[in-house]
Write a protein that holds these residues in place. Structure first.
Motif, PDB file in Angstrom:
ATOM      1  N   UNK A  55     -60.716 -40.830 -43.081  1.00  0.00           N
ATOM      2  CA  UNK A  55     -60.748 -39.464 -43.610  1.00  0.00           C
ATOM      3  C   UNK A  55     -59.335 -39.027 -44.004  1.00  0.00           C
ATOM      4  N   UNK A  56     -58.365 -39.290 -43.124  1.00  0.00           N
ATOM      5  CA  UNK A  56     -56.984 -38.896 -43.419  1.00  0.00           C
ATOM      6  C   UNK A  56     -56.452 -39.606 -44.663  1.00  0.00           C
ATOM      7  N   UNK A  57     -56.900 -40.841 -44.865  1.00  0.00           N
ATOM      8  CA  UNK A  57     -56.400 -41.614 -45.986  1.00  0.00           C
ATOM      9  C   UNK A  57     -57.208 -41.479 -47.256  1.00  0.00           C
ATOM     10  N   UNK A  58     -58.236 -40.631 -47.270  1.00  0.00           N
ATOM     11  CA  UNK A  58     -59.047 -40.430 -48.465  1.00  0.00           C
ATOM     12  C   UNK A  58     -60.082 -41.518 -48.697  1.00  0.00           C
ATOM     13  N   UNK A  68     -70.031 -37.866 -42.586  1.00  0.00           N
ATOM     14  CA  UNK A  68     -69.123 -38.626 -43.424  1.00  0.00           C
ATOM     15  C   UNK A  68     -69.839 -39.151 -44.660  1.00  0.00           C
ATOM     16  N   UNK A  69     -69.135 -39.097 -45.779  1.00  0.00           N
ATOM     17  CA  UNK A  69     -69.679 -39.652 -47.015  1.00  0.00           C
ATOM     18  C   UNK A  69     -68.612 -40.503 -47.691  1.00  0.00           C
ATOM     19  N   UNK A  70     -69.062 -41.440 -48.509  1.00  0.00           N
ATOM     20  CA  UNK A  70     -68.132 -42.244 -49.302  1.00  0.00           C
ATOM     21  C   UNK A  70     -67.609 -41.398 -50.450  1.00  0.00           C
ATOM     22  N   UNK A  71     -66.324 -41.512 -50.763  1.00  0.00           N
ATOM     23  CA  UNK A  71     -65.780 -40.692 -51.847  1.00  0.00           C
ATOM     24  C   UNK A  71     -66.254 -41.187 -53.206  1.00  0.00           C
ATOM     25  N   UNK A  72     -66.123 -40.324 -54.186  1.00  0.00           N
ATOM     26  CA  UNK A  72     -66.425 -40.690 -55.564  1.00  0.00           C
ATOM     27  C   UNK A  72     -65.224 -40.272 -56.413  1.00  0.00           C
ATOM     28  N   UNK A  73     -64.611 -41.164 -57.165  1.00  0.00           N
ATOM     29  CA  UNK A  73     -64.994 -42.569 -57.337  1.00  0.00           C
ATOM     30  C   UNK A  73     -64.704 -43.417 -56.108  1.00  0.00           C
ATOM     31  N   UNK A  74     -65.216 -44.644 -56.077  1.00  0.00           N
ATOM     32  CA  UNK A  74     -65.048 -45.555 -54.964  1.00  0.00           C
ATOM     33  C   UNK A  74     -63.575 -45.879 -54.742  1.00  0.00           C
ATOM     34  N   UNK A  75     -63.145 -45.986 -53.474  1.00  0.00           N
ATOM     35  CA  UNK A  75     -61.725 -46.235 -53.184  1.00  0.00           C
ATOM     36  C   UNK A  75     -61.350 -47.707 -53.175  1.00  0.00           C
TER      37      UNK A  75
END
Length: 356
Positions: A55-58, A68-75
């Motif tokens: 979470x801290x690292x995006x 918790x969810x995966x960010x968009x766009x994918x990291x």
């Protein structure tokens, strides 16, 4: 180092991908329960901290309800990028030692979390400490603090050796807790060599570790060069008398980045005080802030999570900040304190000295 931290974050994202964290796709929910079920019981606290680090690292997003969810766009970072950064960081003097340890540890993380492999396979390949040892002897990070500690030991030993006290005929005794592969022992032993050869009061240095293998390594590596050194196992949380360690007998007790890796800091510092003679000196070279590097490497070891006093630690780690160290040393009954280190680099080792 921002570049190193970004690379470490990308390595964590790569591990998350291998664990199936991003399986639902960008913006999809992370199945934390499934991750917990797949993680061995010994690594549940590590998993929790890795998710927080994500979470801290995006790498992950936390909703208002805490999901918790995966960010968009994918990291995702490409394998080519990770390899290129690994090579560049391993070639730079400021990050070489840490990069060479982090790369295999991060690659092994999914297997370690799920119990398919042990941390030692990556950290000590073939049983060798060659990846860990340079971290403890890093000339740009650890070495200056080890040199400060060695200087403090020799100054105190010289003052003790010249003492006219009734015990002046007894040896000057120095004991190191958790000597490991000798990152601190080496400069301290070399600093004590002239005093040991001076013909004055005898010097005794006791190199200890919980691991018999590391004690054997120390004996092979440093024993032939320093006749005044002895090598023994020590569990600082165990019964000292039962381990044949004389109480109130040591002039100096020193430890580098090991006291925090015990379960109960009050008990550990009490043991340190019990080993020291009246007026003796405790020197502890310790970290004061957690980093992602520490979590991805030493966080895989059982000892990192052995603590039972989380209220005394930096959350998500066994580390204590400088204020907590001072308070605990006072609780344990030590006297004056000196805290050395850069306030601008709180994650780096700090030297704490307490006279009993």
């Amino acid at each position: 180092d921002a570049r190193f931290e970004a690379w470490a974050t990308s390595l964590l994202g790569d591990a998350f991908a291998a664990l199936g964290v991003y399986a639902p796709g960008p913006g999809g929910p992370v199945d934390v329960a499934a991750l917990q079920a797949a993680t061995s019981p010994a690594h549940q606290r590590l998993l929790a901290e890795l998710l927080e680090a994500g979470v801290r690292g995006g790498l992950l997003m936390r909703g208002e309800a805490g999901a918790l969810t995966a960010p968009s766009p994918s990291p995702f970072a490409s394998p080519a990028f990770l390899a290129a950064e690994a090579a560049a960081l391993a070639a730079h003097p400021a990050t070489a030692a840490a990069a060479r340890l982090l790369a295999p540890c991060a690659a092994a993380l999914p297997a370690v979390l799920t119990g398919k492999a042990g941390f030692a396979d990556a950290m000590f390949p073939g049983g060798s400490p060659h990846l860990v040892e340079p971290v403890y002897k890093d000339p740009l990070v650890s070495a200056p603090f080890n040199a400060q500690l060695a200087a403090a030991v020799i100054a105190f030993a010289e003052a003790t050796a010249s003492s006219a006290a009734p015990t002046a005929a007894s040896p000057v005794r120095v004991l190191e807790i958790g000597s490991g592969s000798g990152g601190t022992s080496d400069p301290v032993l070399r600093a004590l060599d002239p005093l040991a050869a001076s013909g004055g009061r005898a010097i005794e240095f006791t190199y200890t570790d919980l691991s018999p293998a590391l004690v054997a390594y120390g004996r092979r590596t440093y024993g032939p060069r320093h006749a005044f050194a002895t090598f023994r196992t020590l569990d600082v949380e165990g019964d000292l008398a039962a381990q044949a360690y004389p109480l109130a007998s040591y002039d100096v007790v020193l430890a580098t980045n090991v006291l925090h890796a015990t379960s109960d800091m009050g008990r550990t510092l009490g043991a340190c005080k019990a080993l020291l003679r009246p007026g003796g000196l405790l020197l502890a070279n310790e970290l004061a802030a957690k980093t992602l590097f520490l979590t991805l490497t030493f966080g895989q070891t059982a000892g990192w999570w052995a603590y039972v006093d989380p209220d005394r630690r930096v959350p998500g780690s066994p580390i204590l900040d400088a204020g907590r160290w001072v308070a605990l040393l006072q609780e344990a009954g030590f006297g004056r304190v000196a805290v050395l280190g850069s306030a601008n680099a709180p994650a780096r080792p700090r030297l704490l000295a307490r006279q009993a």
